[in-house]
Design a protein around this motif. Structure first.
Motif, PDB file in Angstrom:
ATOM      1  N   ALA A  11       0.838  -1.207   0.000  1.00  0.00           N
ATOM      2  CA  ALA A  11       0.000   0.000   0.000  1.00  0.00           C
ATOM      3  C   ALA A  11       0.870   1.254   0.000  1.00  0.00           C
ATOM      4  CB  ALA A  11      -0.924  -0.005   1.216  1.00  0.00           C
ATOM      5  N   TYR A  12       1.914   1.257   0.813  1.00  0.00           N
ATOM      6  CA  TYR A  12       2.792   2.429   0.858  1.00  0.00           C
ATOM      7  C   TYR A  12       3.493   2.638  -0.481  1.00  0.00           C
ATOM      8  CZ  TYR A  12       6.755   5.419   1.782  1.00  0.00           C
ATOM      9  OH  TYR A  12       7.678   6.434   1.701  1.00  0.00           O
ATOM     10  N   LEU A  17       3.554   6.221  -5.763  1.00  0.00           N
ATOM     11  CA  LEU A  17       3.534   6.544  -7.190  1.00  0.00           C
ATOM     12  C   LEU A  17       2.783   7.861  -7.384  1.00  0.00           C
ATOM     13  CD1 LEU A  17       2.658   2.981  -8.544  1.00  0.00           C
ATOM     14  CD2 LEU A  17       4.893   4.106  -8.633  1.00  0.00           C
ATOM     15  N   SER A  18       3.462   8.879  -7.849  1.00  0.00           N
ATOM     16  CA  SER A  18       2.867  10.209  -7.980  1.00  0.00           C
ATOM     17  C   SER A  18       2.190  10.379  -9.333  1.00  0.00           C
ATOM     18  CB  SER A  18       3.943  11.292  -7.808  1.00  0.00           C
ATOM     19  OG  SER A  18       3.395  12.568  -8.027  1.00  0.00           O
ATOM     20  N   GLY A  19       0.862  10.426  -9.318  1.00  0.00           N
ATOM     21  CA  GLY A  19       0.118  10.609 -10.561  1.00  0.00           C
ATOM     22  C   GLY A  19       0.437  11.924 -11.235  1.00  0.00           C
ATOM     23  N   GLY A  20       0.620  12.987 -10.447  1.00  0.00           N
ATOM     24  CA  GLY A  20       0.923  14.300 -11.022  1.00  0.00           C
ATOM     25  C   GLY A  20       2.213  14.308 -11.803  1.00  0.00           C
ATOM     26  N   ASP A  61      -4.759   8.649  -8.512  1.00  0.00           N
ATOM     27  CA  ASP A  61      -4.522   8.742  -7.075  1.00  0.00           C
ATOM     28  C   ASP A  61      -5.599   8.012  -6.274  1.00  0.00           C
ATOM     29  OD1 ASP A  61      -2.210  10.134  -7.518  1.00  0.00           O
ATOM     30  OD2 ASP A  61      -3.018  12.100  -6.977  1.00  0.00           O
ATOM     31  N   MET A  62      -6.818   7.977  -6.786  1.00  0.00           N
ATOM     32  CA  MET A  62      -7.870   7.219  -6.120  1.00  0.00           C
ATOM     33  C   MET A  62      -7.638   5.712  -6.263  1.00  0.00           C
ATOM     34  SD  MET A  62     -11.364   9.396  -6.932  1.00  0.00           S
ATOM     35  CE  MET A  62     -12.370   8.340  -5.884  1.00  0.00           C
ATOM     36  N   LEU A  63      -7.224   5.294  -7.457  1.00  0.00           N
ATOM     37  CA  LEU A  63      -6.991   3.869  -7.694  1.00  0.00           C
ATOM     38  C   LEU A  63      -5.860   3.324  -6.840  1.00  0.00           C
ATOM     39  CD1 LEU A  63      -7.452   3.566 -11.567  1.00  0.00           C
ATOM     40  CD2 LEU A  63      -8.879   2.542  -9.779  1.00  0.00           C
ATOM     41  N   LYS A  64      -4.822   4.124  -6.630  1.00  0.00           N
ATOM     42  CA  LYS A  64      -3.696   3.614  -5.842  1.00  0.00           C
ATOM     43  C   LYS A  64      -4.062   3.495  -4.360  1.00  0.00           C
ATOM     44  CE  LYS A  64      -1.219   7.985  -4.999  1.00  0.00           C
ATOM     45  NZ  LYS A  64      -0.038   8.788  -5.373  1.00  0.00           N
ATOM     46  N   GLY A  65      -5.155   4.142  -3.952  1.00  0.00           N
ATOM     47  CA  GLY A  65      -5.685   3.921  -2.614  1.00  0.00           C
ATOM     48  C   GLY A  65      -6.642   2.736  -2.577  1.00  0.00           C
ATOM     49  N   LEU A  66      -7.425   2.603  -3.640  1.00  0.00           N
ATOM     50  CA  LEU A  66      -8.432   1.539  -3.708  1.00  0.00           C
ATOM     51  C   LEU A  66      -7.806   0.153  -3.856  1.00  0.00           C
ATOM     52  CD1 LEU A  66     -11.295   0.368  -4.122  1.00  0.00           C
ATOM     53  CD2 LEU A  66     -11.114   1.037  -6.530  1.00  0.00           C
ATOM     54  N   LEU A  67      -6.851   0.003  -4.777  1.00  0.00           N
ATOM     55  CA  LEU A  67      -6.349  -1.332  -5.120  1.00  0.00           C
ATOM     56  C   LEU A  67      -5.743  -2.087  -3.945  1.00  0.00           C
ATOM     57  CD1 LEU A  67      -4.907  -0.744  -8.709  1.00  0.00           C
ATOM     58  CD2 LEU A  67      -6.997  -1.951  -8.058  1.00  0.00           C
ATOM     59  N   PRO A  68      -4.847  -1.488  -3.150  1.00  0.00           N
ATOM     60  CA  PRO A  68      -4.303  -2.251  -2.013  1.00  0.00           C
ATOM     61  C   PRO A  68      -5.375  -2.675  -1.016  1.00  0.00           C
ATOM     62  CG  PRO A  68      -3.014  -0.263  -2.400  1.00  0.00           C
ATOM     63  CD  PRO A  68      -4.240  -0.148  -3.234  1.00  0.00           C
ATOM     64  N   VAL A  69      -6.356  -1.807  -0.783  1.00  0.00           N
ATOM     65  CA  VAL A  69      -7.429  -2.135   0.157  1.00  0.00           C
ATOM     66  C   VAL A  69      -8.305  -3.237  -0.422  1.00  0.00           C
ATOM     67  CG1 VAL A  69      -9.444  -1.248   1.389  1.00  0.00           C
ATOM     68  CG2 VAL A  69      -7.403   0.165   1.157  1.00  0.00           C
ATOM     69  N   TYR A  70      -8.599  -3.156  -1.720  1.00  0.00           N
ATOM     70  CA  TYR A  70      -9.419  -4.183  -2.361  1.00  0.00           C
ATOM     71  C   TYR A  70      -8.722  -5.540  -2.334  1.00  0.00           C
ATOM     72  CZ  TYR A  70     -11.935  -6.838  -5.893  1.00  0.00           C
ATOM     73  OH  TYR A  70     -12.630  -7.818  -6.548  1.00  0.00           O
ATOM     74  N   GLY A  92       2.015   6.934   1.789  1.00  0.00           N
ATOM     75  CA  GLY A  92       2.841   6.832   0.588  1.00  0.00           C
ATOM     76  C   GLY A  92       2.638   8.020  -0.330  1.00  0.00           C
ATOM     77  N   HIS A  93       1.385   8.455  -0.456  1.00  0.00           N
ATOM     78  CA  HIS A  93       1.102   9.624  -1.297  1.00  0.00           C
ATOM     79  C   HIS A  93       1.706  10.897  -0.699  1.00  0.00           C
ATOM     80  CE1 HIS A  93      -1.200  12.136  -4.113  1.00  0.00           C
ATOM     81  NE2 HIS A  93      -1.372  12.954  -3.084  1.00  0.00           N
ATOM     82  N   ILE A  94       1.610  11.024   0.616  1.00  0.00           N
ATOM     83  CA  ILE A  94       2.101  12.223   1.289  1.00  0.00           C
ATOM     84  C   ILE A  94       3.631  12.243   1.359  1.00  0.00           C
ATOM     85  CG2 ILE A  94       2.111  13.469   3.496  1.00  0.00           C
ATOM     86  CD1 ILE A  94      -0.764  12.337   3.921  1.00  0.00           C
ATOM     87  N   PHE A  95       4.221  11.071   1.621  1.00  0.00           N
ATOM     88  CA  PHE A  95       5.683  10.960   1.744  1.00  0.00           C
ATOM     89  C   PHE A  95       6.193   9.884   0.790  1.00  0.00           C
ATOM     90  CE2 PHE A  95       4.029  12.045   6.042  1.00  0.00           C
ATOM     91  CZ  PHE A  95       4.524  13.343   6.115  1.00  0.00           C
ATOM     92  N   PRO A  96       6.138  10.146  -0.533  1.00  0.00           N
ATOM     93  CA  PRO A  96       6.507   9.114  -1.518  1.00  0.00           C
ATOM     94  C   PRO A  96       8.011   8.822  -1.550  1.00  0.00           C
ATOM     95  CG  PRO A  96       6.100  11.193  -2.623  1.00  0.00           C
ATOM     96  CD  PRO A  96       5.758  11.418  -1.174  1.00  0.00           C
ATOM     97  N   CYS A  97       8.345   7.560  -1.380  1.00  0.00           N
ATOM     98  CA  CYS A  97       9.762   7.186  -1.381  1.00  0.00           C
ATOM     99  C   CYS A  97      10.388   7.331  -2.764  1.00  0.00           C
ATOM    100  CB  CYS A  97       9.926   5.748  -0.877  1.00  0.00           C
ATOM    101  SG  CYS A  97       9.094   4.492  -1.884  1.00  0.00           S
TER     102      CYS A  97
END
Length: 201
Positions: A11-12, A17-20, A61-70, A92-97
């Protein structure tokens, strides 16, 4: 427990992965982390590059939150830990490695990650955000109001998820602390819906 740890890491990494930044490169547009608010999220993408790129970033950005939870849900992970995995995606979105730990506010990723809680809950969140943004023209106000109300919404719909949703809401609101300061100073930029789509020169 090992499976939970693995999914937290997945998930992290998905959140990192930064969509922007990805779509600005693919579409040869201005890098949102270098213009506007310097935030790589969908709102700044809208300001810098227009509606369609912003929509692509929002969906990504929504999908990268949805997929790990799904995936975690399909693997039979307990509901409480699904919430923790959603938080990991937002972190992960806030502090992307992958991008020097400089990311966005986590709103779209958080919205995507809670879809698994039900369309009634996610629909309430989306409706709250849309109404707040249309009334105030501030994306930050929409996010703050939405996630202030999220624990109340989920308490009526899925009470066992109240704690992780409250934790997620706290993360999003704390992340908006600078926006709150600018709102009080009258310096927070409003959303502009004009299409730009300007390629880099």
């Amino acid at each position: 427990m090992l499976l939970i740890v693995i999914m937290l890491i997945v998930a992290y990494l998905c959140g990192s992965l930064s969509g922007g930044l990805i779509f600005s490169k693919i579409m040869h547009l201005r890098n949102p982390s270098e213009f506007g608010s310097h935030n790589p999220g969908a709102t700044n993408m809208l300001r810098v590059n227009g509606k369609f790129p912003a929509f692509c970033v929002l969906l990504f950005d929504m999908l990268k939150g949805l997929l790990p939870v799904y995936i975690s849900y399909r693997l039979g992970i307990a509901p409480f830990f699904l919430g923790v995995i959603a938080i990991a995606a937002c972190l992960g979105h806030i502090f992307p490695c992958f991008f020097h730990f400089h990311g966005g506010k986590g709103v779209a990723t958080a919205m995507g990650s809670v879809i698994m809680l039900g369309y009634d809950f996610s629909g309430l969140l989306l409706a709250t955000w849309v109404i707040a943004v249309l009334v105030t023209r501030y994306s930050s106000v929409g996010a703050i109001i939405t996630f202030l109300l999220a624990p109340l919404y989920v308490w009526f719909i899925r009470p066992e998820m109240t704690m992780p949703v409250a934790m997620l809401s706290c993360l999003i609101i704390v992340r908006h602390s600078s926006n709150i300061q600018r709102l009080f100073k009258g310096e927070e930029p409003k959303i502009c819906f004009k299409s730009k789509n300007k390629p880099i020169q």
